[in-house]
Motif scaffolding. Structure first.
Motif, short mmCIF file in Angstrom:
data_model
loop_
_atom_site.label_atom_id
_atom_site.label_comp_id
_atom_site.label_asym_id
_atom_site.label_seq_id
_atom_site.Cartn_x
_atom_site.Cartn_y
_atom_site.Cartn_z
N PHE A 22 0.84 -1.21 0.00
CA PHE A 22 0.00 0.00 0.00
C PHE A 22 0.87 1.25 0.00
O PHE A 22 0.68 2.16 -0.82
CB PHE A 22 -0.92 -0.02 1.22
CG PHE A 22 -1.86 1.14 1.32
CD1 PHE A 22 -3.08 1.12 0.69
CD2 PHE A 22 -1.52 2.27 2.06
CE1 PHE A 22 -3.96 2.20 0.79
CE2 PHE A 22 -2.38 3.34 2.17
CZ PHE A 22 -3.61 3.31 1.53
N PHE A 23 1.85 1.31 0.90
CA PHE A 23 2.69 2.50 0.99
C PHE A 23 3.66 2.63 -0.19
O PHE A 23 4.00 3.74 -0.60
CB PHE A 23 3.41 2.56 2.33
CG PHE A 23 2.50 2.98 3.45
CD1 PHE A 23 2.10 4.30 3.59
CD2 PHE A 23 2.00 2.05 4.35
CE1 PHE A 23 1.24 4.71 4.59
CE2 PHE A 23 1.14 2.43 5.37
CZ PHE A 23 0.76 3.76 5.49
N VAL A 24 4.09 1.52 -0.77
CA VAL A 24 4.91 1.57 -1.99
C VAL A 24 4.06 2.13 -3.14
O VAL A 24 4.52 2.97 -3.91
CB VAL A 24 5.50 0.18 -2.32
CG1 VAL A 24 6.06 0.15 -3.74
CG2 VAL A 24 6.58 -0.19 -1.31
N GLU A 25 2.82 1.68 -3.25
CA GLU A 25 1.93 2.20 -4.30
C GLU A 25 1.66 3.68 -4.11
O GLU A 25 1.52 4.43 -5.07
CB GLU A 25 0.61 1.42 -4.32
CG GLU A 25 -0.34 1.84 -5.43
CD GLU A 25 0.20 1.59 -6.84
OE1 GLU A 25 -0.11 2.40 -7.73
OE2 GLU A 25 0.94 0.60 -7.05
N LEU A 26 1.63 4.12 -2.86
CA LEU A 26 1.46 5.55 -2.57
C LEU A 26 2.65 6.34 -3.08
O LEU A 26 2.53 7.51 -3.40
CB LEU A 26 1.28 5.74 -1.06
CG LEU A 26 1.11 7.16 -0.55
CD1 LEU A 26 -0.11 7.84 -1.16
CD2 LEU A 26 0.99 7.17 0.96
N GLY A 27 3.81 5.70 -3.18
CA GLY A 27 4.98 6.38 -3.70
C GLY A 27 6.19 6.34 -2.79
O GLY A 27 7.22 6.94 -3.08
#
Length: 145
Positions: A22-27
Motif C-alpha cells: 500500500f505505501f509503496v503504491e502511494l509512492g
C-alpha cells in the motif's frame, strides 16, 4: 538541547506485506525489511521475547519515513480497526501528492477506502482522508498553486 528532526512514524500491522505494498503504491521507497529479535529490542519496547518483522519506507524527498512492524511475539493487541478520525491518539499520517484523484484511484484496488470526500481548502489545497490496511488513516493533500 533541541530536536534535530522527526525520524519516522511507527505503525503496528497484522499484514506486513499488504501494508508495505500500500505505501509503496502511494509512492514511498522500501529501504529495507527483515526480522528483529533479542534482548536489545525487548529492552526498548518493554516486552519479553519480542520477535518482529519490520519494513522501513521513505518518502521520495528523503525527509519522512514509516516503520511498519508485525509482531510475531508477543502478538499485537487489538484496537478498533475502523476508529473514526476523532478517536484519541495517533490517528493519521499525511502525505502531499501530485494528483490526489490518481492517488486515490491507485490505492482503492489495494484496499484504500475514501472516508469522506475530496474537498478543496480555499485556493491552496485539495484534501481527503483514505483508510488503508488495518484501518490506518492516510491524509492526502494536493497543492493547487
Amino acid at each position: 538541547m533541541t530536536i534535530k528532526r522527526m525520524d519516522h512514524v511507527g505503525i503496528v500491522v497484522e499484514d506486513l506485506t499488504a501494508a508495505t505494498e500500500f505505501f509503496v503504491e502511494l509512492g514511498m521507497e522500501l529501504l529495507g525489511e527483515g526480522p528483529a529479535e533479542g534482548a536489545w529490542i525487548d529492552g526498548i519496547v518493554g516486552l519479553d521475547d519480542v520477535r518482529v518483522d519490520v519494513a522501513y519506507l521513505r518518502t521520495p524527498d528523503g525527509q519522512g519515513a514509516i516503520e511498519l512492524t508485525k509482531f510475531r511475539s508477543p502478538l499485537a493487541g487489538t484496537a478498533e480497526p475502523s476508529a473514526p478520525a476523532n478517536t484519541l491518539g495517533l490517528r493519521r499520517v499525511m502525505f502531499t501528492v501530485d494528483d490526489i484523484d490518481d492517488t486515490v484511484a491507485r490505492l482503492q484496488p489495494m484496499g484504500g477506502e475514501l472516508i469522506g470526500t475530496v474537498e478543496k481548502y480555499g485556493d491552496s489545497h485539495r484534501l481527503c482522508y483514505l483508510r488503508g490496511p488495518q484501518g490506518i488513516i492516510v491524509s492526502l493533500a494536493e497543492e493547487l498553486s
